[in-house]
Design an enzyme around this catalytic site. Sequence first.
Site, PDB file in Angstrom:
ATOM      1  CG  HIS A  55      -1.878   1.217   1.245  1.00 45.54           C
ATOM      2  ND1 HIS A  55      -3.402   0.778   1.332  1.00 45.54           N
ATOM      3  CD2 HIS A  55      -1.955   2.642   1.094  1.00 45.54           C
ATOM      4  CE1 HIS A  55      -3.977   2.170   1.211  1.00 45.54           C
ATOM      5  NE2 HIS A  55      -2.887   2.972   1.123  1.00 45.54           N
ATOM      6  CG  HIS A  57      -1.396   6.827  -1.517  1.00 38.73           C
ATOM      7  ND1 HIS A  57      -2.780   7.184  -1.986  1.00 38.73           N
ATOM      8  CD2 HIS A  57      -1.420   6.157  -0.535  1.00 38.73           C
ATOM      9  CE1 HIS A  57      -3.362   6.663  -1.307  1.00 38.73           C
ATOM     10  NE2 HIS A  57      -3.015   5.844  -0.108  1.00 38.73           N
ATOM     11  CD  GLN A 150      -7.738  11.643  -0.976  1.00 39.04           C
ATOM     12  OE1 GLN A 150      -6.387  11.131  -0.959  1.00 39.04           O
ATOM     13  NE2 GLN A 150      -8.330  11.070   0.021  1.00 39.04           N
ATOM     14  CD  GLU A 211      -6.336   7.056   5.931  1.00 37.70           C
ATOM     15  OE1 GLU A 211      -6.791   7.039   4.976  1.00 37.70           O
ATOM     16  OE2 GLU A 211      -5.246   7.274   6.230  1.00 37.70           O
ATOM     17  CG  ASP A 307      -0.917   5.336   3.411  1.00 37.16           C
ATOM     18  OD1 ASP A 307      -1.498   5.184   2.277  1.00 37.16           O
ATOM     19  OD2 ASP A 307      -1.417   6.050   4.485  1.00 37.16           O
TER      20      ASP A 307
HETATM   21  N1  17E Z   1      -5.269   9.760   1.060  1.00 34.70           N
HETATM   22  C1  17E Z   1      -6.014   8.987   1.776  1.00 34.70           C
HETATM   23  O1  17E Z   1      -7.142   9.210   2.045  1.00 34.70           O
HETATM   24  N2  17E Z   1      -5.623   8.610   2.884  1.00 34.70           N
HETATM   25  C2  17E Z   1      -4.350   8.314   3.229  1.00 34.70           C
HETATM   26  N3  17E Z   1      -3.486   7.621   4.080  1.00 34.70           N
HETATM   27  C3  17E Z   1      -3.358   8.758   2.045  1.00 34.70           C
HETATM   28  C4  17E Z   1      -3.908   9.695   1.183  1.00 34.70           C
HETATM   29  C5  17E Z   1      -1.734   8.767   2.008  1.00 34.70           C
HETATM   30 FE   FE2 Z   2      -3.678   5.147   1.491  1.00 36.12          FE
END
Ligand code: 17E
Ligand code: FE2
Length: 411
Positions: A55, A57, A150, A211, A307
């Site tokens: 994982h 980005h 996103q 998250e 991440d």
């Molecule tokens: N975008 C998101 O929603 N959550 C994350 N941990 C990252 C980007 C890195």
């Molecule tokens: Fe992420």
Amino acid sequence: MLFQNLTIENATEPVDIRVSDGTFAAIAPKLEPQSGEEVMDCTGKMALPPFVESHVHLDTCMTAGIPRWNMSGTLFEGIQCWEEYKPRLTKQDVRDRVSRAIRMQAANGIQYVRTHVDINDPKLTALETILELREEVRDFMDIQIVAFPQYGILSYPKGAELLEEALKMGADAAGAIPHFEFTREYSVDSLNICFRLAQKYGKLIDIHCDEIDDEASRGLETVATRAYETGMRDMVTASHTTAMHSYNNAYVIRLMRILRMSGMNFVANPCVNIHLGGRTDTYPKRRSLTRVKELTAEGINVSFGSDDIFDPWNPLGNANMRDVVFMGLYAGHMLGYDEIMNSCKFVTTNAARTLHLGDAYGIREGNDANFVILDAPNYYDALNNNAAVLRSYRRGKLIASTKPMEKTVLF
Ligand code: 17E
Ligand code: FE2
């Protein structure tokens, strides 16, 4: 080439490994060198299948501080910083940053990467560039791309269309972000769209799921139920699931049943989620890490990801999976002897399962000779001493190496 006295994973006895024609030709306690064969003595060193970054980005990497730093350390300010960066996105910019990150990963023994790429961009600039890079670096790195919305699928203009377009362009997996959608209804509907599109195009699924430190964020139960009902099972991954840290135990007991039944995978991102999480707390402050220990005890597949590499969500980040394991073990109360010894699985075999690498992954006769040699006799020592990844081989070819640091004490 013959590698002598190499300990595979945490085996009790070292073995000899013969690599020829790019594959593991033979693995046995003792192999005699053939005439003219190159021989390397690896006494005191261990071999692992290459590290798997399950994982990250890549599209956002190396952007920390541009145009400004994330001062609150929250996920949401990170998203805002990224929004302010986005007008600068060009194919060249993405290519420069991602190329650097991929080489950092390779230097640290990573050969398989699952990257999320933000597709809430009408031009899909980052996606287009990373699709090209995926082909260009194939000989050195396997890159899997998750089409990641996103801002949401239903809370961003034409979010569903962009997701579908990204899958048609060649993304390997469909993403979603249920906790960021405007409403609970959108959250559930967005997951239905994600599953429908993944099935339509035969793709995997990897969802940024819950998250947030909100115990009412319950995207996960929907993801697990769809994974179960559609039969997609281990093609489905829930990333982050940090709200599970805050769920009450009675709910988790009920939830655990469908999680087990679903067959799905989990990815925790220990460094980033301990950094972004607990930000609305005074004291005590939550760790905001999903329940790695409990999921693992239930036989559910969990891997660790980094991440971020130097971006609005992580001002550090060096593409080294060792640091991620280190943080995960501390934050997850998993520092028992066996837990430490076997923790490499979070960034090797477990992560390989999440990426669906299949039997081709692993140090076994007949497989492509993809492996790394660490400067330690076992993973306990490797982790504790931050052992160098001395060599990384891909189809028998050396693709990265490190000279171990030399320390001198003068008393
Ligand atoms: N975008 C998101 O929603 N959550 C994350 N941990 C990252 C980007 C890195
Ligand atoms: Fe992420």
